[in-house]
Design a protein around this motif. Structure first.
Motif, short mmCIF file in Angstrom:
data_model
loop_
_atom_site.label_atom_id
_atom_site.label_comp_id
_atom_site.label_asym_id
_atom_site.label_seq_id
_atom_site.Cartn_x
_atom_site.Cartn_y
_atom_site.Cartn_z
N LEU A 54 1.14 4.17 15.39
CA LEU A 54 1.34 2.88 16.03
C LEU A 54 0.75 1.82 15.13
O LEU A 54 -0.46 1.74 14.98
CB LEU A 54 0.67 2.88 17.41
N LYS A 56 0.53 -1.97 14.91
CA LYS A 56 0.77 -3.20 15.65
C LYS A 56 0.99 -4.40 14.73
O LYS A 56 1.73 -5.31 15.07
CB LYS A 56 -0.40 -3.49 16.59
N GLY A 59 4.49 -4.10 13.70
CA GLY A 59 5.38 -3.89 14.83
C GLY A 59 6.15 -2.58 14.71
O GLY A 59 7.30 -2.49 15.12
#
Length: 79
Positions: A54, A56, A59
């Motif tokens: 993941l 962030k 994205g």
């Protein structure tokens, strides 16, 4: 911009649906030898130098994120 978000959500839903079908197809193998397979898989996705599941900042969500957190996969490969 709104279309990109919608297509991104559609891709995530498609990956989730493929995980369900993949886990169900592989369920006999996972029930027999699931724990060692799961340990080896986690060693692979969390190895040094591997991209994060993941991210962030960019994205980015890896398909491995959904597999690693999927309750059916965890149930079938319990020890």
């Amino acid at each position: 911009m709104r279309y990109e978000k919608r297509s991104g959500r559609a891709r995530i839903r498609a990956v989730q649906a493929l995980i369900w079908s993949g886990v169900l197809v592989a369920s006999p193998v996972l029930l027999i030898a699931g724990a060692p397979i799961r340990r080896r898989y986690f060693r692979h996705i969390y190895r040094d130098g591997a991209p994060p599941l993941l991210d962030k900042e960019r994205g980015h969500v890896s398909a491995h994120y959904f597999v690693a957190n999927h309750p059916l996969f965890a149930w079938l490969s319990r020890e």
